[in-house]
Design an enzyme around this catalytic site. Structure first.
Site, PDB file in Angstrom:
ATOM      1  N   CYS A   5      20.804 -27.127 -63.850  1.00  0.00           N
ATOM      2  CA  CYS A   5      22.068 -27.485 -64.512  1.00  0.00           C
ATOM      3  C   CYS A   5      22.919 -26.270 -64.858  1.00  0.00           C
ATOM      4  O   CYS A   5      24.101 -26.403 -65.149  1.00  0.00           O
ATOM      5  CB  CYS A   5      21.786 -28.323 -65.748  1.00  0.00           C
ATOM      6  SG  CYS A   5      21.069 -29.910 -65.292  1.00  0.00           S
TER       7      CYS A   5
ATOM      8  N   HIS B 138      28.358 -28.369 -69.622  1.00  0.00           N
ATOM      9  CA  HIS B 138      27.526 -29.168 -68.706  1.00  0.00           C
ATOM     10  C   HIS B 138      27.375 -30.559 -69.300  1.00  0.00           C
ATOM     11  O   HIS B 138      27.226 -30.712 -70.517  1.00  0.00           O
ATOM     12  CB  HIS B 138      26.168 -28.489 -68.545  1.00  0.00           C
ATOM     13  CG  HIS B 138      25.178 -29.331 -67.821  1.00  0.00           C
ATOM     14  ND1 HIS B 138      25.442 -29.859 -66.567  1.00  0.00           N
ATOM     15  CD2 HIS B 138      23.939 -29.786 -68.171  1.00  0.00           C
ATOM     16  CE1 HIS B 138      24.399 -30.574 -66.175  1.00  0.00           C
ATOM     17  NE2 HIS B 138      23.475 -30.549 -67.131  1.00  0.00           N
TER      18      HIS B 138
ATOM     19  N   ASN C 140      24.927 -37.144 -65.399  1.00  0.00           N
ATOM     20  CA  ASN C 140      24.595 -35.736 -65.191  1.00  0.00           C
ATOM     21  C   ASN C 140      24.484 -35.468 -63.688  1.00  0.00           C
ATOM     22  O   ASN C 140      23.519 -35.893 -63.058  1.00  0.00           O
ATOM     23  CB  ASN C 140      23.276 -35.432 -65.911  1.00  0.00           C
ATOM     24  CG  ASN C 140      22.864 -33.976 -65.795  1.00  0.00           C
ATOM     25  OD1 ASN C 140      23.455 -33.208 -65.038  1.00  0.00           O
ATOM     26  ND2 ASN C 140      21.830 -33.598 -66.534  1.00  0.00           N
TER      27      ASN C 140
HETATM   28  O1  UT7 Z   1      20.700 -31.399 -67.811  1.00  0.00           O
HETATM   29  C1  UT7 Z   1      19.480 -30.748 -67.945  1.00  0.00           C
HETATM   30  C2  UT7 Z   1      19.063 -30.683 -69.360  1.00  0.00           C
HETATM   31  N1  UT7 Z   1      18.745 -31.975 -69.850  1.00  0.00           N
HETATM   32  C3  UT7 Z   1      19.187 -32.367 -71.036  1.00  0.00           C
HETATM   33  O2  UT7 Z   1      19.911 -31.657 -71.671  1.00  0.00           O
HETATM   34  C4  UT7 Z   1      18.721 -33.705 -71.534  1.00  0.00           C
HETATM   35  C5  UT7 Z   1      18.194 -33.588 -72.934  1.00  0.00           C
HETATM   36  N2  UT7 Z   1      17.593 -34.809 -73.471  1.00  0.00           N
HETATM   37  C6  UT7 Z   1      18.324 -35.942 -73.737  1.00  0.00           C
HETATM   38  O3  UT7 Z   1      19.487 -36.022 -73.386  1.00  0.00           O
HETATM   39  C7  UT7 Z   1      17.670 -37.036 -74.512  1.00  0.00           C
HETATM   40  O4  UT7 Z   1      16.444 -36.575 -75.009  1.00  0.00           O
HETATM   41  C8  UT7 Z   1      17.434 -38.344 -73.713  1.00  0.00           C
HETATM   42  C9  UT7 Z   1      18.750 -39.033 -73.445  1.00  0.00           C
HETATM   43  C10 UT7 Z   1      16.723 -38.033 -72.411  1.00  0.00           C
HETATM   44  C11 UT7 Z   1      16.583 -39.293 -74.544  1.00  0.00           C
HETATM   45  O5  UT7 Z   1      17.212 -39.535 -75.807  1.00  0.00           O
HETATM   46  P1  UT7 Z   1      16.365 -39.395 -77.159  1.00  0.00           P
HETATM   47  O6  UT7 Z   1      17.275 -39.768 -78.254  1.00  0.00           O
HETATM   48  O7  UT7 Z   1      15.762 -38.030 -77.168  1.00  0.00           O
HETATM   49  O8  UT7 Z   1      15.313 -40.532 -76.976  1.00  0.00           O
HETATM   50  P2  UT7 Z   1      13.713 -40.422 -76.971  1.00  0.00           P
HETATM   51  O9  UT7 Z   1      13.252 -39.884 -75.670  1.00  0.00           O
HETATM   52  O10 UT7 Z   1      13.277 -39.766 -78.223  1.00  0.00           O
HETATM   53  O11 UT7 Z   1      13.347 -41.937 -77.074  1.00  0.00           O
HETATM   54  C12 UT7 Z   1      13.696 -42.720 -78.230  1.00  0.00           C
HETATM   55  C13 UT7 Z   1      13.217 -44.142 -77.999  1.00  0.00           C
HETATM   56  C14 UT7 Z   1      11.775 -44.223 -77.546  1.00  0.00           C
HETATM   57  O12 UT7 Z   1      11.203 -45.372 -78.119  1.00  0.00           O
HETATM   58  P3  UT7 Z   1      10.283 -45.280 -79.443  1.00  0.00           P
HETATM   59  O13 UT7 Z   1       9.172 -44.346 -79.079  1.00  0.00           O
HETATM   60  O14 UT7 Z   1      11.190 -44.728 -80.503  1.00  0.00           O
HETATM   61  O15 UT7 Z   1       9.863 -46.692 -79.649  1.00  0.00           O
HETATM   62  C15 UT7 Z   1      11.885 -44.389 -76.064  1.00  0.00           C
HETATM   63  O16 UT7 Z   1      10.768 -45.067 -75.507  1.00  0.00           O
HETATM   64  O17 UT7 Z   1      13.993 -44.748 -76.957  1.00  0.00           O
HETATM   65  C16 UT7 Z   1      13.115 -45.242 -75.949  1.00  0.00           C
HETATM   66  N3  UT7 Z   1      13.771 -45.117 -74.670  1.00  0.00           N
HETATM   67  C17 UT7 Z   1      14.601 -46.044 -74.179  1.00  0.00           C
HETATM   68  N4  UT7 Z   1      14.992 -47.236 -74.666  1.00  0.00           N
HETATM   69  C18 UT7 Z   1      15.868 -47.950 -73.912  1.00  0.00           C
HETATM   70  C19 UT7 Z   1      13.725 -44.069 -73.799  1.00  0.00           C
HETATM   71  N5  UT7 Z   1      14.510 -44.315 -72.748  1.00  0.00           N
HETATM   72  C20 UT7 Z   1      15.062 -45.532 -72.961  1.00  0.00           C
HETATM   73  C21 UT7 Z   1      15.963 -46.319 -72.233  1.00  0.00           C
HETATM   74  N6  UT7 Z   1      16.337 -47.520 -72.741  1.00  0.00           N
HETATM   75  N7  UT7 Z   1      16.483 -45.920 -71.063  1.00  0.00           N
END
Ligand code: UT7
Length: 338
Positions: free
Chosen positions: A121, A262, A292
């Site tokens: 990225c 980005h 992205n």
């Molecule tokens: O470009 C390269 C660099 N990459 C980045 O900068 C990306 C950085 N990371 C992110 O943007 C975020 O971490 C994500 C968008 C990938 C995820 O968001 P988050 O707020 O960190 O969510 P999480 O992974 O902590 O998940 C929160 C909850 C979980 O459920 P529980 O454990 O709280 O019950 C996940 O299982 O959301 C759940 N979850 C989803 N729910 C519905 C994860 N993915 C999904 C989904 N739909 N697609």
């Protein structure tokens, strides 16, 4: 480290052309609701993404060539004028030959040499700095920097943690020298820290895990991301480096027309703008439309904002990115296109 003002330079590299290509096929959040346990509300509130594109006509080089052709057409310029082509990508057509060579041939850029650059990225920023250095050295006059990624080929469409974050696109900028040092590239801060390799990677296909039936069975040919860990590092990385480049160049928030971040997550973009002390409206955003697109996000933002008349000659921009590696960086430049 010398400040940009202390560095002696005869030329600045300036952006003199823009181009882009977006695949026709749109995958909206409702599509993902139909194939995964997810919902539009979660995707929009957690990421800012509403739609992303999927390329169905060709590989990464196809998109890269379309973006380059768009740029050449808008400048009424021949491909034969190009000296160097750099393609930033993590989804090259093949390991070799480089996608840049495929682009060079099909574009008819018969006087150009070129290469691919892999920094995920942050790839576009690394490529821009490399291209700007080639111009500033006085050795080359026209360097084409393409960011192109066909992320749909390396995401696992059964993994809701990753697949809906990414999209396919390509965008290109042309760099040329200017003797007016008020314009163009002023400074860059770039970093990598390989200790971040455990949190965002694709294990299979390279010399570590050459492709076998086993690597396919173990799903090693799609990307893995520990989203939470990368999120925290991305906010810190992008915000700190943007503040650093502002301080190094005596820039106050009012001096900056736009942050060009980005596009990985709208929350990361908002947090970066906030820490830089600039209003949200000054952060370029198109993540809602394209997700992205890895190496394409930053040139795509610049191309769209310029063509929409939102970017004016003399605007000071801070470009910032964070991605796999980890890699991260910021570039300070003054926009020079009318
Ligand atoms: O470009 C390269 C660099 N990459 C980045 O900068 C990306 C950085 N990371 C992110 O943007 C975020 O971490 C994500 C968008 C990938 C995820 O968001 P988050 O707020 O960190 O969510 P999480 O992974 O902590 O998940 C929160 C909850 C979980 O459920 P529980 O454990 O709280 O019950 C996940 O299982 O959301 C759940 N979850 C989803 N729910 C519905 C994860 N993915 C999904 C989904 N739909 N697609």
């Amino acid at each position: 480290m010398a400040t940009s003002k202390e560095m002696k330079r005869f030329y600045n590299a300036q952006i003199t052309g823009v181009g882009m290509y977006l695949p026709e096929k749109v995958l909206d959040n409702h599509y993902f609701e139909s194939i995964l346990d997810t919902n539009d509300e979660w995707i929009v509130t957690r990421t800012g993404i509403k739609e992303r594109r999927k390329e169905e006509k060709g590989p990464t080089s196809y998109m890269a060539i379309k973006a380059a052709e768009d740029l050449l057409k808008s400048k009424n310029m021949s491909a034969e004028e190009i000296d160097v082509i750099i393609v930033a990508t993590v989804t090259p057509d093949m390991f070799f030959p480089a996608t840049a060579c495929i682009v060079q041939n099909k574009l008819g850029a018969k006087n150009a040499w070129g290469f691919d650059l892999s920094a995920a990225c942050s790839g576009y920023l690394f490529a821009l700095k490399t291209g700007a250095s080639l111009i500033e050295s006085g050795a080359y006059k026209k360097v084409l920097i393409i960011g192109a990624d066909k992320m749909s080929t390396i995401v696992d469409y059964t993994d809701r943690n990753t697949c809906l974050l990414f999209g396919d696109a390509a965008s290109a900028l042309l760099l040329e020298p200017t003797e007016d040092l008020n314009y163009g590239f002023k400074d860059a801060l770039l970093h990598c820290d390989g200790s971040g390799a455990d949190y965002l990677y694709m294990l299979g296909g390279g010399s570590l895990n050459p492709p076998t039936h086993e690597t396919v069975d173990q799903n090693m040919h799609t990307l893995f991301q520990d989203g939470k860990t990368v999120f925290k590092e991305a906010v810190k990385g992008m915000a700190d480096i943007s503040v650093d480049i502002m301080k190094k160049n005596d820039l106050k928030s009012d001096d900056i027309a736009y942050l060009v971040p980005h596009q990985a997550n709208l929350r990361i973009i908002d947090a970066t703008a906030n820490i830089m002390g600039i209003p949200k409206e000054k952060a370029m955003v198109n993540i809602h439309k394209y997700g992205n697109t890895t190496a394409a996000t930053i040139p795509l933002c610049l191309t769209e904002y310029y063509r929409d008349g939102k970017l004016k000659k003399g605007d000071n921009l801070i470009l910032a990115a964070f991605g796999a590696g980890y890699t991260w960086g910021s570039i300070y430049l003054t926009w020079s296109l009318d």
